[in-house]
Design a protein around this motif. Sequence first.
Motif, PDB file in Angstrom:
ATOM      1  N   PHE A 172       0.829  -1.194   0.000  1.00  0.00           N
ATOM      2  CA  PHE A 172       0.000   0.000   0.000  1.00  0.00           C
ATOM      3  C   PHE A 172       0.873   1.259   0.000  1.00  0.00           C
ATOM      4  CE2 PHE A 172      -2.966   2.824   2.462  1.00  0.00           C
ATOM      5  CZ  PHE A 172      -3.831   3.019   1.409  1.00  0.00           C
ATOM      6  N   SER A 173       1.886   1.252   0.873  1.00  0.00           N
ATOM      7  CA  SER A 173       2.727   2.444   0.958  1.00  0.00           C
ATOM      8  C   SER A 173       3.568   2.598  -0.307  1.00  0.00           C
ATOM      9  CB  SER A 173       3.604   2.385   2.193  1.00  0.00           C
ATOM     10  OG  SER A 173       4.631   1.454   2.001  1.00  0.00           O
ATOM     11  N   ILE A 176       1.542   4.472  -2.667  1.00  0.00           N
ATOM     12  CA  ILE A 176       1.506   5.906  -2.379  1.00  0.00           C
ATOM     13  C   ILE A 176       2.796   6.567  -2.878  1.00  0.00           C
ATOM     14  CG2 ILE A 176       1.413   7.614  -0.535  1.00  0.00           C
ATOM     15  CD1 ILE A 176      -0.241   5.670   1.083  1.00  0.00           C
ATOM     16  N   VAL A 210       0.659  23.683  -6.305  1.00  0.00           N
ATOM     17  CA  VAL A 210       0.080  22.805  -5.288  1.00  0.00           C
ATOM     18  C   VAL A 210       0.491  21.365  -5.536  1.00  0.00           C
ATOM     19  CG1 VAL A 210      -2.047  22.024  -4.242  1.00  0.00           C
ATOM     20  CG2 VAL A 210      -1.831  24.383  -4.980  1.00  0.00           C
ATOM     21  N   LEU A 213       3.377  20.116  -3.634  1.00  0.00           N
ATOM     22  CA  LEU A 213       3.082  19.754  -2.255  1.00  0.00           C
ATOM     23  C   LEU A 213       2.422  18.385  -2.184  1.00  0.00           C
ATOM     24  CD1 LEU A 213       1.929  23.150  -0.816  1.00  0.00           C
ATOM     25  CD2 LEU A 213       4.072  21.927  -0.472  1.00  0.00           C
ATOM     26  N   VAL A 214       1.545  18.130  -3.122  1.00  0.00           N
ATOM     27  CA  VAL A 214       0.915  16.805  -3.134  1.00  0.00           C
ATOM     28  C   VAL A 214       2.000  15.737  -3.286  1.00  0.00           C
ATOM     29  CG1 VAL A 214      -0.688  15.308  -4.350  1.00  0.00           C
ATOM     30  CG2 VAL A 214      -1.222  17.734  -4.072  1.00  0.00           C
ATOM     31  N   VAL A 217       3.968  15.356  -0.004  1.00  0.00           N
ATOM     32  CA  VAL A 217       3.257  14.617   1.039  1.00  0.00           C
ATOM     33  C   VAL A 217       3.248  13.133   0.714  1.00  0.00           C
ATOM     34  CG1 VAL A 217       1.030  14.272   2.115  1.00  0.00           C
ATOM     35  CG2 VAL A 217       1.868  16.578   1.734  1.00  0.00           C
ATOM     36  N   MET A 218       3.008  12.816  -0.568  1.00  0.00           N
ATOM     37  CA  MET A 218       2.957  11.410  -0.965  1.00  0.00           C
ATOM     38  C   MET A 218       4.301  10.733  -0.720  1.00  0.00           C
ATOM     39  SD  MET A 218       0.045  10.591  -2.490  1.00  0.00           S
ATOM     40  CE  MET A 218      -1.380  11.354  -3.182  1.00  0.00           C
ATOM     41  N   ALA A 221       4.907  10.273   2.920  1.00  0.00           N
ATOM     42  CA  ALA A 221       4.034   9.223   3.431  1.00  0.00           C
ATOM     43  C   ALA A 221       4.543   7.863   3.006  1.00  0.00           C
ATOM     44  CB  ALA A 221       2.607   9.450   2.929  1.00  0.00           C
ATOM     45  N   PHE A 225       6.446   4.960   5.853  1.00  0.00           N
ATOM     46  CA  PHE A 225       6.169   3.580   6.247  1.00  0.00           C
ATOM     47  C   PHE A 225       7.467   2.876   6.626  1.00  0.00           C
ATOM     48  CE2 PHE A 225       6.000  -0.886   5.143  1.00  0.00           C
ATOM     49  CZ  PHE A 225       4.888  -1.302   5.838  1.00  0.00           C
ATOM     50  N   PHE A 232       2.058   6.244   9.804  1.00  0.00           N
ATOM     51  CA  PHE A 232       2.300   5.083   8.929  1.00  0.00           C
ATOM     52  C   PHE A 232       3.026   3.992   9.711  1.00  0.00           C
ATOM     53  CE2 PHE A 232       2.677   9.187   6.825  1.00  0.00           C
ATOM     54  CZ  PHE A 232       1.499   9.163   6.114  1.00  0.00           C
ATOM     55  N   LEU A 287       6.114  20.552   7.387  1.00  0.00           N
ATOM     56  CA  LEU A 287       5.545  19.205   7.300  1.00  0.00           C
ATOM     57  C   LEU A 287       6.366  18.232   8.148  1.00  0.00           C
ATOM     58  CD1 LEU A 287       3.696  17.099   5.895  1.00  0.00           C
ATOM     59  CD2 LEU A 287       5.468  16.892   4.154  1.00  0.00           C
TER      60      LEU A 287
END
Lengths: 524, 643
Positions: A172-173, A176, A210, A213-214, A217-218, A221, A225, A232, A287
């Motif tokens: 899953f991670s 991401i 933006v 930034l997305v 964060v990804m 994230a 993990f 996580f 962040l």
Amino acid sequence: MPNPIIDALKNIYPLAVPEIALIALACLLYLAGTWRRDRDLWGTVALVALASVGVVLWYTVPTRPPTAAEVYAAPIILDRLALLTKVITLIGGAILVIFTWYDISDKLAAEFYGCMLLILAGIGLTAMSNDLIALFLSLELISIPTYVMLYIPRRDDLGREAATKYFLLSVFSSGILLFGFSYLYGIAGSTNLSAIMDALRSTQGVDLPVLVLVALVMVVAGLGFKITAVPFHFYAPDVYQGTTASMAALLAFLPKVAGFVALARVLGFVVPAGPAAIAFGPHLPKLLWIVAAVTMTLGNVLALLQTNLKRLLAYSSIAHAGYMLMGLTVAQSLEATNSNVPGGVEAIMFYLVAYGGMTIGAFAVFSYLSTPEREVEMEDDLAGLGVSHPGVALLMTLFLFSLIGVPLTAGFVGKMMLFFGALSGKGDSGVLFRWLAAIMAVNAAIGAWYYLRIIAKMYLHRPVKPLPKTKALPKLMTLWSCALVTLVFGIYPKPLVDLAARTTPRLASNQSVAKASPHTAINP
Amino acid sequence: MADYLWLIPCLPLLASIVIAFAGPRWLRGQSHWPCLLAVAAACFLSMLVAGEIISQEQGDATLKTYYSWVQSGKLDVGMTLRADALSAIMLVTVTFVGTLIAIYSAGYMHGDPGYPRFFACVALFIFCMTGLVMADNFVLLYAGWEGVGVCSYLLIGFWFQRPSAAAAARKAFLVNRIGDFGFMLGILLLWSQFGFRLDYQSVFDRADTLAGTSTLTAICLLLFCGAVGKSAQFPLHVWLADAMEGPSPVSALIHAATMVTAGVYMVARCMPLYQLAPDALLAVAGIGAFTAMLAALIALTQTDLKRVLAYSTMSQLGYMFLALGSAAHPTITYAAVLAAIFHLFTHAFFKALLFLAAGSVMHAMGDVIDMRRFSGLRRLLPTTHWTFLMGALALSGFPLWSGFWSKDEILGVALEASKKGVFPTYYMIFFMAGVITAALTAFYTFRAYFLTFWGEERIPPEAGEHAHESPPIMTVPLVILAVLAAGIGLVAQPLTGWFGDLLAKTPGLHEHPHHANIIVMLGSSLFAIAGIALAYWMYVKEPKTADELADSVPGLYDASRNKFYLDEAYYNGIVRPAHATSVVCRIFDLYILDGLIDLLAHGARWLGQLFRPIQNGLVQFYALAMVLGLGVFLISLVWALGG
């Protein structure tokens, strides 16, 4: 007329010889394991392989800085950060091979050690990655063998549950992370890290889209993990509890090394094209600040409540990830102010070594004391250890002191580097960094509570049910080598601090530091 | 000389480490060998050092810096060892007496379960003491100073199973801490005043800049504070008598011959400072004279043989400080230091002898040391008797015995100071006190001697059926010390004068011709002989007179027996208020501070309890939480960017 880009692509193979060798050896182990089932043999082969790869590594050290073509075209690049990471993981890997010696059956030893070699190759490649695709593939090269290794040593219900959980959440991670990478590629139009950083820096002064930034964060994230950053981290306590102490030690150490090094690369703290830490703008420290503060606090307060030792160490590993995230938080500010305090990625590299020593050591204590009939699981199992096993109790005390951060242990030096790094952060966010240092101090105090509780259990309580005397030489060797790491770098940290300091371009140019090294040419 | 200097402290240290690690398991009954060999080797090397210094034309300090110990900001402390005449005298004294006592201890401590521990501590003590006298800066001096304090603590409490020994050790350590605190303050003040330097040469070179100021007086008085504690002077003298709980060889080595003289050595070493601060010198002399007399008065009525000797040690140390304090005029500085160090030198031999002989008595009497319970031992313990007599004569200042020469030097210097110094009246009073104390000393020493060795033969039941003389391993050191106690004073100074010649080679100390004062000599001899005669009359001729006299002046007798109630006064005036304060602090700590801490801890636990349910073991929930976390980060960042 020779094409510099073609040359650059050709030149990467000599750099990756250690990893290629490790992968080849792993394949050999898989094949040969079908004929002979003998853990002593395959364990020895793995150790010899690691030793010879260490020797090979010495000869792959490049003598010249990478050319512009290599920086912008080659998928991998061997700089000081990569070298140090490889050395750390090779030594750590060797210790883990010894540690797991008695935890696996003869039948599956070849597969197990093959997977171990693959993981180490993966970390080496991760550390060298100069390209998003190379980075992602290297990270997968770490993850996939880990799933297998989780299955091998312990195959009861708890073990299976742990392996499944790890597998699902890890995949899953990865998803991401890949998602984040795709955004980065979309923004910069290149998968080369240096090119991406250049592209991002060119927007300086203008608001970052933006989408950046997305992506940021990804990426945090996805890699969060691996380093068990909150939120996580959920798998860690369940998985550590469900698997053997040796696998828990491996999970606590190796993925963290890979995760932090990968973050240092992707976030632009150490890229071959030179300092690019500001590429992600002022939102990156904020962040990371939040993630660091939440991770260390949650890890510590949850560890307070644990009486299961492996769960306790899982939460402690989360807390320590929080401390190390502090290094990433301030790295950008240290880079921007050209500070000579080794408190960013340098401090993390030191801390990873210290953390490896003390955490693998602590897990090795549990493993050493456990027998197939009786596993050391709860805090009460350690009661009275100071009387029944004085030597092991002393080593455990050493590891716990290091986890607390008591002077003369490596843990203290690491904490101090991170702490002073945070204190010397300048600029607008200087106040924020000081707050983070304060939060760390409070957290260290909370941490001391549950570590000291174990020491008190060992020395002040009577044994509930005396542990049997065991004599497992490999575990003892693990204990001693971890104690050695913890003590040597606690008493004489300078060599490692210097090595770690030279991993970032900012401090590599420091004359007094650079003079001592035979490989000053690596960083321009 | 510089090549082997480091071996003098390091050999005993090595011995200590070897005994500590190998003693309990392998060496056991042979644990004395490393200690003995190391101390004997150190003694040999010390004598070489002294020999080399004597042969020098001009006395120079040999300095050897091994490495920079601390270098931080304005603090620069080198591991520097110093060998000059003063150090050499101290070294020879410490290691020579140490060697003899190590031999004696091998017999005395035989069969004790803590045998290796004893010798490890003794070797460690020799290391610290030699380090103390060889230090070339105040920090090393302080390190050695504290080191000998720790060793003293360990050895007083050697039989820690006995509550009285543990209490005595604690008392010694705590009382010493008070003095050491002043000492530390003195060093810090000195450091800040003398250009942030701490090595002797730099400090003494700059002493003139502060001559006569109150700052210098303060420095000297603070340093003297440390000496008051370490050398058991009034008002910090209360620990030494209790320290007799330790084994007798320890009393001989640490609490008579060497450690307690560290204060005298330190003041002598800092004489370049003290001689510029006459007020401080007056205080030194005053405290010395007062302690000498006070301790002598207490010693008059003690019934414990070792305690009599302990009080006599205080008294003799008081004499040494009286001598040092009399250095009030440049022309008598040399004579004052000479008198003090010479008395230190002779005292080390005869007092060690007396303690070892007392130990031998104790050995024979089954650890009974109360003089009321035995008497007439001169036939039973012939060697002990003769050697004790030699020591007693020396201590009393009987003509031609070693104590006679050194004590007369002191009295002569005090008299000189009353003629030339700034405060003639005070020094005259001190001189008179010294003379009276000389008579008292002779009296109490021979009181102890007659009570123990004369009269009818009585042996306590603890001694068993066959009380006997100690084995040769104990008596041989006694005989050697007895010969020295009798003769060393005569040989070293009036006959050959080498002691004075050697001391004069100390840098910064300038020799001034001085003459022995014949009147003082005759007078003090008369007093000493009168004291001995009185003791003979009271305790041998007419044994009843002593009790009658005690009954006739009950107040004075009780005051002396109870050490002038100083222990009680300290207990009620200092210990009890301190204890009361600590109770209050404990209540504050227990209920208020701990309550706050508990509150914080509960806060952390409560936070943990709050988050615990989310760790529910369901993998789908974990994935959800990860996505939620991701979402929160994304939304907040995007929102922050937008806002």
